[in-house]
Design an enzyme around this catalytic site. Structure first.
Site, PDB file in Angstrom:
ATOM      1  N   ASN A  73      15.774  39.408  17.335  1.00 20.52           N
ATOM      2  CA  ASN A  73      16.643  38.825  18.367  1.00 20.52           C
ATOM      3  C   ASN A  73      16.319  37.353  18.581  1.00 20.52           C
ATOM      4  O   ASN A  73      17.218  36.531  18.734  1.00 20.52           O
ATOM      5  CB  ASN A  73      16.511  39.601  19.688  1.00 20.52           C
ATOM      6  CG  ASN A  73      17.409  40.827  19.703  1.00 20.52           C
ATOM      7  OD1 ASN A  73      18.628  40.708  19.793  1.00 20.52           O
ATOM      8  ND2 ASN A  73      16.802  41.999  19.583  1.00 20.52           N
TER       9      ASN A  73
ATOM     10  N   ARG B  78      -2.195  41.029  36.458  1.00 16.86           N
ATOM     11  CA  ARG B  78      -0.893  40.663  35.900  1.00 16.86           C
ATOM     12  C   ARG B  78      -0.417  39.341  36.498  1.00 16.86           C
ATOM     13  O   ARG B  78       0.199  38.521  35.840  1.00 16.86           O
ATOM     14  CB  ARG B  78       0.130  41.761  36.174  1.00 16.86           C
ATOM     15  CG  ARG B  78       1.466  41.457  35.488  1.00 16.86           C
ATOM     16  CD  ARG B  78       2.603  42.271  36.061  1.00 16.86           C
ATOM     17  NE  ARG B  78       2.502  43.658  35.668  1.00 16.86           N
ATOM     18  CZ  ARG B  78       3.152  44.624  36.294  1.00 16.86           C
ATOM     19  NH1 ARG B  78       3.937  44.366  37.303  1.00 16.86           N
ATOM     20  NH2 ARG B  78       3.002  45.876  35.894  1.00 16.86           N
TER      21      ARG B  78
ATOM     22  N   MET C  97       6.986  43.573  25.324  1.00 17.25           N
ATOM     23  CA  MET C  97       6.623  44.942  25.696  1.00 17.25           C
ATOM     24  C   MET C  97       5.737  45.014  26.937  1.00 17.25           C
ATOM     25  O   MET C  97       4.788  45.797  26.984  1.00 17.25           O
ATOM     26  CB  MET C  97       5.929  45.627  24.499  1.00 17.25           C
ATOM     27  CG  MET C  97       6.782  45.652  23.253  1.00 17.25           C
ATOM     28  SD  MET C  97       8.395  46.438  23.533  1.00 17.25           S
ATOM     29  CE  MET C  97       7.890  48.144  23.566  1.00 17.25           C
ATOM     30  N   ARG C  98       6.069  44.207  27.924  1.00 17.00           N
ATOM     31  CA  ARG C  98       5.313  44.266  29.172  1.00 17.00           C
ATOM     32  C   ARG C  98       6.256  44.274  30.351  1.00 17.00           C
ATOM     33  O   ARG C  98       7.319  43.657  30.304  1.00 17.00           O
ATOM     34  CB  ARG C  98       4.385  43.068  29.293  1.00 17.00           C
ATOM     35  CG  ARG C  98       3.326  43.082  28.236  1.00 17.00           C
ATOM     36  CD  ARG C  98       2.078  42.386  28.655  1.00 17.00           C
ATOM     37  NE  ARG C  98       1.107  42.542  27.591  1.00 17.00           N
ATOM     38  CZ  ARG C  98       0.064  43.345  27.656  1.00 17.00           C
ATOM     39  NH1 ARG C  98      -0.175  44.046  28.737  1.00 17.00           N
ATOM     40  NH2 ARG C  98      -0.765  43.439  26.634  1.00 17.00           N
ATOM     41  N   ILE C  99       5.825  44.959  31.408  1.00 16.76           N
ATOM     42  CA  ILE C  99       6.627  44.976  32.626  1.00 16.76           C
ATOM     43  C   ILE C  99       6.517  43.606  33.286  1.00 16.76           C
ATOM     44  O   ILE C  99       5.436  43.013  33.331  1.00 16.76           O
ATOM     45  CB  ILE C  99       6.128  46.098  33.555  1.00 16.76           C
ATOM     46  CG1 ILE C  99       6.510  47.457  32.929  1.00 16.76           C
ATOM     47  CG2 ILE C  99       6.685  45.957  34.964  1.00 16.76           C
ATOM     48  CD1 ILE C  99       5.850  48.646  33.573  1.00 16.76           C
TER      49      ILE C  99
ATOM     50  N   HIS D 296      18.307  45.321  25.903  1.00 19.05           N
ATOM     51  CA  HIS D 296      17.774  46.680  25.797  1.00 19.05           C
ATOM     52  C   HIS D 296      18.667  47.478  24.837  1.00 19.05           C
ATOM     53  O   HIS D 296      19.891  47.391  24.939  1.00 19.05           O
ATOM     54  CB  HIS D 296      17.751  47.338  27.190  1.00 19.05           C
ATOM     55  CG  HIS D 296      17.185  48.719  27.148  1.00 19.05           C
ATOM     56  ND1 HIS D 296      15.848  48.953  26.972  1.00 19.05           N
ATOM     57  CD2 HIS D 296      17.783  49.937  27.223  1.00 19.05           C
ATOM     58  CE1 HIS D 296      15.636  50.264  26.945  1.00 19.05           C
ATOM     59  NE2 HIS D 296      16.801  50.879  27.095  1.00 19.05           N
TER      60      HIS D 296
ATOM     61  N   GLU E 161      12.604  46.380  38.700  1.00 16.62           N
ATOM     62  CA  GLU E 161      12.552  47.661  37.990  1.00 16.62           C
ATOM     63  C   GLU E 161      12.837  47.460  36.503  1.00 16.62           C
ATOM     64  O   GLU E 161      13.706  46.666  36.139  1.00 16.62           O
ATOM     65  CB  GLU E 161      13.599  48.630  38.559  1.00 16.62           C
ATOM     66  CG  GLU E 161      13.192  49.244  39.881  1.00 16.62           C
ATOM     67  CD  GLU E 161      14.283  50.163  40.402  1.00 16.62           C
ATOM     68  OE1 GLU E 161      14.674  51.099  39.694  1.00 16.62           O
ATOM     69  OE2 GLU E 161      14.765  49.908  41.518  1.00 16.62           O
TER      70      GLU E 161
ATOM     71  N   ASP F 196      14.328  47.595  32.954  1.00 21.80           N
ATOM     72  CA  ASP F 196      15.649  47.846  32.356  1.00 21.80           C
ATOM     73  C   ASP F 196      16.678  48.214  33.417  1.00 21.80           C
ATOM     74  O   ASP F 196      17.443  49.168  33.256  1.00 21.80           O
ATOM     75  CB  ASP F 196      15.548  48.965  31.289  1.00 21.80           C
ATOM     76  CG  ASP F 196      14.570  48.614  30.184  1.00 21.80           C
ATOM     77  OD1 ASP F 196      14.458  47.424  29.848  1.00 21.80           O
ATOM     78  OD2 ASP F 196      13.906  49.529  29.671  1.00 21.80           O
TER      79      ASP F 196
ATOM     80  N   GLU G 215      23.064  43.729  18.979  1.00 21.48           N
ATOM     81  CA  GLU G 215      22.168  42.929  19.836  1.00 21.48           C
ATOM     82  C   GLU G 215      22.208  41.465  19.418  1.00 21.48           C
ATOM     83  O   GLU G 215      22.296  40.561  20.249  1.00 21.48           O
ATOM     84  CB  GLU G 215      20.726  43.444  19.742  1.00 21.48           C
ATOM     85  CG  GLU G 215      20.528  44.849  20.289  1.00 21.48           C
ATOM     86  CD  GLU G 215      19.060  45.270  20.241  1.00 21.48           C
ATOM     87  OE1 GLU G 215      18.170  44.437  20.458  1.00 21.48           O
ATOM     88  OE2 GLU G 215      18.801  46.472  19.989  1.00 21.48           O
TER      89      GLU G 215
END
Ligand code: GRF
Length: 215
Positions: A19, A70, A95-97, A114, A148, A150, A179
């Site tokens: 992407n 964080r 790959m992290r919140i 996503h 929150e 996604d 995508e």
């Protein structure tokens, strides 16, 4: 005539970065009025960093383990983004919140892609979740990032038909092609200030605003 400027993008990626590549290619070809100013990864060997370097874009590894919280980790990422004048943060397989520190630093200025038609199948292995659920139509979503995972307001989506015999990998490949199309398109809408958020809904307006961003 009104001059629409380019916006500065920072991309956060943990993986292969296809992407990211689609965004770089669109920017280089002049298909989007945006410039990727920096690519940040939490994975030292992420191929996304190599893609950035090949394109002459600063590639920065920020190691999560170097920080005790964080908040501090995101503070370091924010510092790099600000150093490069980033106006829009694009998550591309990061790959992290995302926590409050980054969200507060870039309010309504972080977007994500996503590989599912949200709100179905948030989280990991979305394509596998979709197949196991037996859906006939899968797809992908570009959305504004909120607290929150996604979850935030949806900017755009593309549908992909599930075929007999699809595996998570074959489905993921076809979704990825979409995508790579819709992510640059969404960035272009943002760059032209053509998006307006009202509650959960993102409206696409016809008039452009000079500074980009949400109307
Ligand atoms: C994509 O499927 C994206 O939707 C998800 O992570 C994957 C990243 O792929 N968030 P790539 O690194 O861009 O190839």
């Amino acid at each position: 005539m009104k001059q629409v400027g380019k916006i500065n993008i920072g991309v956060l990626a943990s993986g292969s970065g296809t992407n990211l590549q689609a965004i770089i290619d669109a920017a280089e070809a002049g298909r989007i009025d945006a410039e990727v100013r920096v690519v940040i990864s939490d994975v030292a060997k992420a191929y996304a960093l190599a893609r950035a370097r090949k394109a002459g874009i600063p590639a920065v590894f920020v190691e999560r383990n170097m920080f005790s919280s964080r908040r501090e980790f995101e503070g370091a990422i924010t510092a790099v983004l600000n150093e490069h004048g980033v106006e829009l943060v694009c998550l591309a397989g990061f790959m992290r919140i995302i926590g409050k520190a980054l969200l507060d630093a870039f309010p309504n200025r972080i977007i994500n892609i996503h590989p599912a038609l949200l709100p179905s199948f948030p989280g990991l292995h979305a394509q596998k979740q979709a197949l196991e659920h037996g859906v006939k139509i899968a797809g992908c979503t570009v959305h504004v990032v909120d607290v929150e995972t996604d979850h935030g307001p949806i900017i755009s989506q593309a549908a992909v038909e599930v075929k007999e015999g699809d595996t998570p990998d074959t489905l993921a490949d076809r979704i990825l092609r979409e995508e790579h199309r819709i992510y640059p398109e969404a960035i272009q809408l943002f760059a032209h200030g053509r998006l307006r958020i009202e509650g959960r809904r993102v409206y696409i307006t016809n008039h452009e605003s000079r500074n980009g961003g949400f109307e």
